[in-house]
Design an enzyme around this catalytic site. Structure first.
Site, short mmCIF file in Angstrom:
data_model
loop_
_atom_site.label_atom_id
_atom_site.label_comp_id
_atom_site.label_asym_id
_atom_site.label_seq_id
_atom_site.Cartn_x
_atom_site.Cartn_y
_atom_site.Cartn_z
N LYS A 152 0.82 -1.22 0.00
CA LYS A 152 0.00 0.00 0.00
C LYS A 152 0.85 1.26 0.00
O LYS A 152 0.46 2.26 -0.60
CB LYS A 152 -0.98 0.01 1.17
N LYS A 204 -4.33 -9.22 -5.73
CA LYS A 204 -5.63 -9.60 -5.17
C LYS A 204 -6.69 -8.57 -5.53
O LYS A 204 -6.39 -7.40 -5.72
CB LYS A 204 -5.55 -9.82 -3.67
N LYS A 244 -11.21 -3.56 -2.83
CA LYS A 244 -12.18 -2.48 -3.04
C LYS A 244 -11.49 -1.15 -3.31
O LYS A 244 -12.09 -0.26 -3.89
CB LYS A 244 -13.18 -2.43 -1.89
P1 ATP Z 1 -8.73 -2.37 0.82
O1 ATP Z 1 -8.33 -2.43 -0.62
O2 ATP Z 1 -9.25 -1.03 1.24
O3 ATP Z 1 -7.69 -2.92 1.76
P2 ATP Z 1 -10.05 -4.93 0.81
O4 ATP Z 1 -10.89 -5.29 -0.36
O5 ATP Z 1 -8.69 -5.52 0.92
O6 ATP Z 1 -10.00 -3.34 0.92
P3 ATP Z 1 -10.48 -5.24 3.65
O7 ATP Z 1 -11.51 -4.40 4.36
O8 ATP Z 1 -9.06 -4.84 3.78
O9 ATP Z 1 -10.90 -5.31 2.09
O10 ATP Z 1 -10.66 -6.75 4.11
C1 ATP Z 1 -11.92 -7.27 4.57
C2 ATP Z 1 -11.90 -8.78 4.55
O11 ATP Z 1 -11.97 -9.26 3.19
C3 ATP Z 1 -10.64 -9.42 5.14
O12 ATP Z 1 -11.02 -10.58 5.85
C4 ATP Z 1 -9.83 -9.78 3.93
O13 ATP Z 1 -8.93 -10.86 4.18
C5 ATP Z 1 -10.92 -10.18 2.96
N1 ATP Z 1 -10.48 -9.99 1.57
C6 ATP Z 1 -10.10 -8.83 0.99
N2 ATP Z 1 -9.78 -9.02 -0.29
C7 ATP Z 1 -9.94 -10.34 -0.53
C8 ATP Z 1 -9.75 -11.16 -1.68
N3 ATP Z 1 -9.34 -10.63 -2.81
N4 ATP Z 1 -10.02 -12.49 -1.57
C9 ATP Z 1 -10.45 -13.03 -0.41
N5 ATP Z 1 -10.63 -12.31 0.72
C10 ATP Z 1 -10.40 -10.99 0.67
MG MG Z 2 -7.41 -4.90 2.52
#
Ligand code: ATP
Ligand code: MG
Length: 342
Positions: free
Chosen positions: A122, A205, A208
């Site tokens: 990040k 990965k 969002k």
């Molecule tokens: P950001 O990009 O803002 O970090 P994010 O999509 O990574 O957002 P988080 O809020 O950081 O989402 O994570 C929320 C949950 O979703 C965590 O348990 C994380 O492990 C899971 N998660 C996030 N992205 C993935 C993915 N691509 N596949 C499976 N699980 C995911």
């Molecule tokens: Mg995340």
């Protein structure tokens, strides 16, 4: 109080959080949300948190953040989390998270934080300009979990390292103060989609916060948008294999097969037995139909809940009251252990 500590003395409790840092993705659903409803029904108390204090480690527009927090709450409920059975609230409403995070900032070591891949990903090449909060993020996450003395943390693969760091913090705290106060929590990473990849790049990965909306499927996307994103998803020119070995070094193909398997409640092998030999031109519409069928009830329910934001706020307030009942005594005891005059 040592590495060998067991959690036998602690009541089993689940904690997990999601950031309101944008709209929910298919990755969040398969890696986290979909599994939360299951844990809630296992009879173990579950605490689920909209981690708004984590979200502001990168800039968030205040009005959008408020809306994203409410939409995230709607996403939890639409995915099957029952706010009566589970505790559902936003992090900033319980001040113990930030308070315990400060204590853990003093327990965690710089070197531990510098090793975190999320920090490296990040902050990228611009570490000097990243917020101090982004660097300290794992200490706040440890506080989120340990404030509830949680023993199990269902997360996606990407959060495994942070849960391991939480374990290190719990062990060091217990050791330094000669107590058995914090459990050493277990990451729970299960299913066929523990790491859903970007639709544009099979080595990254799905997130969002990714700048490209084409990289992800949002839970709020309509049927045409979902079909369009899957049609344009990066793949290779070969047909699908009939066995798992045929997906080696084919990250994009493997990702689409895993998404299909997770949405359909199948294993990768079962899916390949069905679709082996098909071209992507045939498989992608199958995947799109399945994704629309599984996600549209959720997005419909989210939209319905978002029509009454005051009800969502009431649910969050009630959840925060219940969260404080667990958190306040843990925080008070922590301050006593570290030697604060009370
Ligand atoms: P950001 O990009 O803002 O970090 P994010 O999509 O990574 O957002 P988080 O809020 O950081 O989402 O994570 C929320 C949950 O979703 C965590 O348990 C994380 O492990 C899971 N998660 C996030 N992205 C993935 C993915 N691509 N596949 C499976 N699980 C995911
Ligand atoms: Mg995340």
């Amino acid at each position: 109080m040592t590495e060998g500590q067991t959690n036998a003395a602690f009541t089993p409790r689940v904690f997990s959080g999601i950031q309101p840092s944008g709209g929910l993705t298919l990755g969040n659903y398969l890696g986290a949300l979909k599994r939360f409803a299951d844990s809630q029904d296992s009879g173990v108390q579950s605490v689920f948190c909209m981690v708004d204090m984590h979200a502001i480690t990168v800039w968030q527009d205040p009005a959008k953040l408020r809306n994203a927090t409410r939409e995230l709450c709607a996403g939890f409920i639409a995915s099957g989390v029952d706010p009566e059975k589970s505790i559902l609230f936003n992090q900033s409403a319980v001040s113990g998270h930030a308070e315990l995070a400060w204590v853990f900032n003093c327990v965690a070591r710089m070197g531990w934080m510098q090793r975190m891949t999320q920090w490296k990903d990040k902050a990228g090449k611009n570490q000097q300009n990243a917020s101090l909060g982004l660097f300290a993020y794992p200490a706040l996450m440890a506080a989120d979990i340990l404030l509830y003395q949680a023993t199990h943390v269902p997360v996606g693969e990407d959060q495994k390292q942070h849960v391991e760091l939480t374990r290190d913090i719990a062990i060091k705290f217990n050791h330094d103060y000669g107590v058995d106060f914090f459990p050493v929590p277990e990451p729970v990473i299960e299913g066929t989609a523990t790491r859903v990849m970007s639709l544009r790049d099979g080595s990254k990965k799905m997130s969002k916060s990714d700048p490209s909306d084409m990289s992800r499927i949002n839970l709020t996307d309509d049927a045409d948008t979902i079909a369009g994103k899957i049609r344009k998803a990066r793949t290779d020119p070969d047909a699908l294999p009939s066995e798992a070995e045929g997906l080696e070094r084919r990250a994009e193909a493997r990702n689409l097969v895993n998404i299909y398997a997770a949405l359909n409640g199948q294993t990768q092998a079962e899916v390949l037995a069905d679709v082996g030999g098909k071209q992507f031109s045939e498989f992608k519409p199958m995947l799109a139909d399945l994704a629309v069928a599984k996600l549209s009830p959720i997005s419909g329910e989210m939209a319905r809940l978002m029509e009454s934001p005051e009800e969502i706020d009431a649910i969050l307030r009630r959840g925060a009251d219940r969260a404080r009942e667990i958190a306040n005594p843990v925080m008070a005891k922590t301050l006593e252990i570290v030697g604060m005059v009370r």
